[in-house]
Design a protein around this motif. Structure first.
Motif, short mmCIF file in Angstrom:
data_model
loop_
_atom_site.label_atom_id
_atom_site.label_comp_id
_atom_site.label_asym_id
_atom_site.label_seq_id
_atom_site.Cartn_x
_atom_site.Cartn_y
_atom_site.Cartn_z
N LEU A 27 -7.92 -10.51 -9.47
CA LEU A 27 -6.98 -9.40 -9.72
C LEU A 27 -6.17 -9.09 -8.45
O LEU A 27 -4.96 -8.86 -8.51
CB LEU A 27 -7.75 -8.15 -10.17
N MET A 28 -6.86 -9.13 -7.30
CA MET A 28 -6.14 -8.89 -6.04
C MET A 28 -5.06 -9.94 -5.83
O MET A 28 -3.97 -9.64 -5.35
CB MET A 28 -7.12 -8.95 -4.86
N GLU A 29 -5.39 -11.19 -6.17
CA GLU A 29 -4.40 -12.28 -6.00
C GLU A 29 -3.19 -12.05 -6.91
O GLU A 29 -2.06 -12.31 -6.52
CB GLU A 29 -5.02 -13.65 -6.32
N LYS A 30 -3.47 -11.56 -8.12
CA LYS A 30 -2.36 -11.35 -9.07
C LYS A 30 -1.49 -10.18 -8.60
O LYS A 30 -0.27 -10.23 -8.68
CB LYS A 30 -2.92 -11.00 -10.45
N ILE A 31 -2.14 -9.10 -8.13
CA ILE A 31 -1.37 -7.88 -7.81
C ILE A 31 -0.79 -7.93 -6.41
O ILE A 31 0.33 -7.53 -6.18
CB ILE A 31 -2.25 -6.62 -8.00
N ARG A 32 -1.53 -8.39 -5.47
CA ARG A 32 -1.17 -8.38 -4.05
C ARG A 32 -0.80 -6.95 -3.61
O ARG A 32 0.36 -6.58 -3.50
CB ARG A 32 -0.01 -9.36 -3.76
N PHE A 33 -1.87 -6.17 -3.38
CA PHE A 33 -1.67 -4.78 -2.94
C PHE A 33 -1.04 -4.76 -1.55
O PHE A 33 -1.21 -5.68 -0.76
CB PHE A 33 -3.02 -4.06 -2.86
N ASP A 34 -0.36 -3.65 -1.26
CA ASP A 34 0.20 -3.48 0.09
C ASP A 34 -0.91 -3.15 1.08
O ASP A 34 -0.85 -3.55 2.25
CB ASP A 34 1.26 -2.37 0.09
N LEU A 35 -1.89 -2.39 0.61
CA LEU A 35 -3.00 -1.98 1.48
C LEU A 35 -4.18 -1.65 0.58
O LEU A 35 -3.97 -1.20 -0.56
CB LEU A 35 -2.58 -0.74 2.27
N LEU A 36 -5.38 -1.85 1.11
CA LEU A 36 -6.56 -1.61 0.29
C LEU A 36 -7.61 -0.89 1.13
O LEU A 36 -7.82 -1.23 2.29
CB LEU A 36 -7.10 -2.97 -0.15
N PHE A 37 -8.26 0.11 0.53
CA PHE A 37 -9.41 0.75 1.15
C PHE A 37 -10.63 0.20 0.39
O PHE A 37 -10.72 0.39 -0.82
CB PHE A 37 -9.33 2.27 1.03
N SER A 38 -11.50 -0.53 1.10
CA SER A 38 -12.59 -1.19 0.39
C SER A 38 -13.93 -0.73 0.95
O SER A 38 -14.08 -0.50 2.16
CB SER A 38 -12.44 -2.70 0.49
N PHE A 39 -14.90 -0.60 0.05
CA PHE A 39 -16.18 -0.01 0.41
C PHE A 39 -17.33 -0.80 -0.20
O PHE A 39 -17.17 -1.37 -1.28
CB PHE A 39 -16.26 1.43 -0.14
N LYS A 40 -18.48 -0.74 0.48
CA LYS A 40 -19.70 -1.26 -0.14
C LYS A 40 -20.27 -0.14 -0.99
O LYS A 40 -20.26 1.03 -0.56
CB LYS A 40 -20.74 -1.57 0.96
N TYR A 41 -20.77 -0.46 -2.16
CA TYR A 41 -21.36 0.57 -3.01
C TYR A 41 -22.49 1.27 -2.27
O TYR A 41 -23.32 0.63 -1.61
CB TYR A 41 -21.90 -0.06 -4.31
N SER A 42 -22.50 2.60 -2.40
CA SER A 42 -23.54 3.40 -1.77
C SER A 42 -24.12 4.32 -2.84
O SER A 42 -23.38 5.09 -3.45
CB SER A 42 -22.86 4.18 -0.63
N ALA A 43 -25.41 4.18 -3.12
CA ALA A 43 -26.01 4.97 -4.21
C ALA A 43 -26.04 6.45 -3.82
O ALA A 43 -26.45 6.80 -2.72
CB ALA A 43 -27.44 4.48 -4.45
N LEU A 88 -13.19 -10.11 1.02
CA LEU A 88 -12.14 -9.33 0.36
C LEU A 88 -11.19 -8.71 1.39
O LEU A 88 -9.96 -8.72 1.23
CB LEU A 88 -12.85 -8.27 -0.48
N GLN A 89 -11.75 -8.23 2.49
CA GLN A 89 -10.89 -7.61 3.51
C GLN A 89 -10.00 -8.65 4.19
O GLN A 89 -8.84 -8.39 4.51
CB GLN A 89 -11.74 -6.84 4.53
N ALA A 90 -10.56 -9.86 4.39
CA ALA A 90 -9.74 -10.92 5.01
C ALA A 90 -8.59 -11.29 4.07
O ALA A 90 -7.45 -11.49 4.51
CB ALA A 90 -10.61 -12.13 5.31
N LEU A 91 -8.88 -11.35 2.78
CA LEU A 91 -7.84 -11.67 1.80
C LEU A 91 -6.75 -10.59 1.81
O LEU A 91 -5.55 -10.87 1.83
CB LEU A 91 -8.46 -11.77 0.40
N GLN A 92 -7.21 -9.33 1.84
CA GLN A 92 -6.24 -8.23 1.84
C GLN A 92 -5.38 -8.27 3.10
O GLN A 92 -4.17 -8.06 3.05
CB GLN A 92 -6.94 -6.88 1.70
#
Ligand code: SAM
Ligand code: SF4
Length: 441
Positions: free
Chosen positions: A323-339, A364-368
């Motif tokens: 999905l990231m490849e299709k959309i190509r966001f300008d910027l992304l805030f990415s997180f590891k799930y935290s219960a 994912l961050q390197a791709l972004q």
């Protein structure tokens, strides 16, 4: 006269930052001047975020460090507020015994009376009840001298109950301020020199849904667009399930709306999106992005993604990457799930190993970064309208501001440009900013 000092430390999102601004205003009326030196403070407030465990640990460790100042200054009052205090309530005292004041997200407006009680009675005060009315948001916080851009909370709380998220439990149900209160606040900000506002809400797209009148987000921004002296409107966050065609159309027809949307996708896997209770599929999200790009071809799109949600398989993760490849966001805030305690996802097994979560996040961050860099390089040679905010932090000589796309632009220029709109020709696109030169007419 302000003869006492207040030190505030804030952790979290723009909402927390805005809450801290309001705390400072209320306490300034009691004679507290803000200081950035904790050693000088008579009152210390930690305004903490509880969204992920890491943010929580940071706030508690800061509280532990600052509470030691009481040894030197026994009259020092230390308060713990925000989402984190809402979550922990009186249990804060069992973690850090000497805290004087614990106040939740609906009790900011009561700070003066709580601080006065601490001063006079030297007893602990805990206030974490929820109110059925909007209270704190209607406190006007004059922007710091010289501010060009300001946040305006248009609503509080959230009704969405995404499976991983504590916000509905800590900030209460969604409530919208009236359009008149919001317009009044923005007019006052403009009188203080503000040119750009960012409207804040956990899901601005559902603004006004419960107000007893003919009112919605599109009508609100149309009214804000009419305010003389205001030049730009931004808003965050937009929940994809509630992004209407009418709002998409505003990017094309409402002149002051900047061409940027922050819309969290969270995952590219329909299975995970369902478990997350997000209310849309990856295909729905893609369709919204296409409509946005059709209405406004240069719109910048930023998003949030969580990796390692309970049960996320390699295949589900791969769907996010696709999905990231299709959309190509300008910027992304990415997180590891935290219960998080009390959420629906906490009942699911947090079964993605930590190492695997780290690997997924790093990839994912390197791709972004690659996508962001490519987008910034593609802007070289373009001319961007920049609202000049001040001196750049990185180099004391450059001026800095944001393009309509929310990207940071640095360029050579004098301080007389602060608060002005200038056209800047981009000469170099870096990962975190753009560099350019003023384009003479
Ligand atoms: N209301 C906003 C929305 O729905 O877009 C999100 C607000 S939340 C403060 C910001 C981001 O934190 C979310 O979009 C999500 O990606 C992340 N987040 C929330 N809860 C989380 C959790 N338990 N673990 C990891 N990330 C989380
Ligand atoms: Fe949390 Fe979902 Fe509400 Fe955003 S929309 S604040 S992620 S519950």
């Amino acid at each position: 006269m302000k003869d006492k000092h207040l030190y505030i430390e804030t952790f979290g999102c723009q909402m927390n930052v805005h809450d801290s601004e309001q705390m400072a205003v209320l306490l300034s009326e009691m004679g507290y001047a803000l200081t950035d030196n904790s050693q000088k403070a008579d009152l210390i407030l930690i305004n903490g975020c509880s969204i992920r465990e890491k943010a929580e640990q940071k706030a508690f460790s800061e509280l532990g460090r600052l509470i030691r100042l009481k040894a030197k200054n026994p009259n020092l009052i230390v308060g713990f507020g925000g989402c984190l205090a809402q979550h922990w309530g009186r249990k804060v005292y069992s973690r850090v015994r000497d805290v004087d004041l614990v106040f939740g997200t609906h009790n900011i407006h009561r700070l003066p009376e709580m601080v006065a009680a601490c001063q006079q009675e030297r007893k602990k005060i805990t206030r974490t009840d929820f109110s059925s009315k909007i209270t704190s948001l209607n406190i006007f916080a004059p922007p710091p001298q010289g501010s060009i851009s300001a946040f305006v909370s248009i609503m509080q709380g959230c009704d969405n109950y995404c499976a991983y998220c504590v916000v509905p439990y800590l900030r209460g149900p969604e409530m919208s301020r009236t359009p008149d209160d919001i317009i009044d606040e923005i007019k006052k900000l403009v009188q203080h020199g503000v040119k750009e506002v960012t409207l804040l809400g956990q899901n601005v797209n559902s603004y006004g849904r419960k107000l007893n009148r003919d009112c919605n987000f599109v009508l609100l921004i149309q009214r804000i667009n009419e305010i003389d002296g205001l030049e730009r409107i931004r808003f965050t966050t937009s929940h994809p399930k509630d992004l209407s065609d009418d709002l998409i159309d505003c990017f094309a027809r409402v002149p002051k709306i900047c061409e940027h949307i922050h819309m969290a996708v969270q995952s590219g896997s329909n299975r995970i999106l369902k478990l997350m209770n997000r209310g849309y599929t990856a295909e729905d999200f893609l369709e919204k992005v296409e409509k946005l790009r059709h209405a406004c071809p240069h719109i910048s799109i930023t998003s949030d993604i969580i990796v390692g949600f309970p049960g996320e398989t390699q295949q589900n993760y791969q769907a996010t990457i696709e999905l990231m490849e299709k959309i190509r966001f300008d910027l992304l805030f990415s997180f590891k799930y935290s219960a998080r305690a009390g959420t629906a996802a906490q009942k699911l097994k947090d079964n993605v190993p930590e190492d695997e979560k780290n690997q997924r996040l790093n990839f994912l961050q390197a791709l972004q970064n690659r996508h962001t860099q490519e987008k910034h390089t593609a802007l070289e040679g373009s001319v961007q309208e920049v609202l000049v905010e001040g001196l750049s932090k990185n180099s004391g000589q450059d001026m800095t501001g944001r393009a309509r796309s929310w990207k940071i632009v640095n360029f050579k220029g004098g301080s007389e440009l602060i608060g002005k709109m200038v056209n800047v020709e981009i000469t170099c696109g870096y990962l975190h900013s753009l560099r350019g030169k003023i384009k003479e007419d």
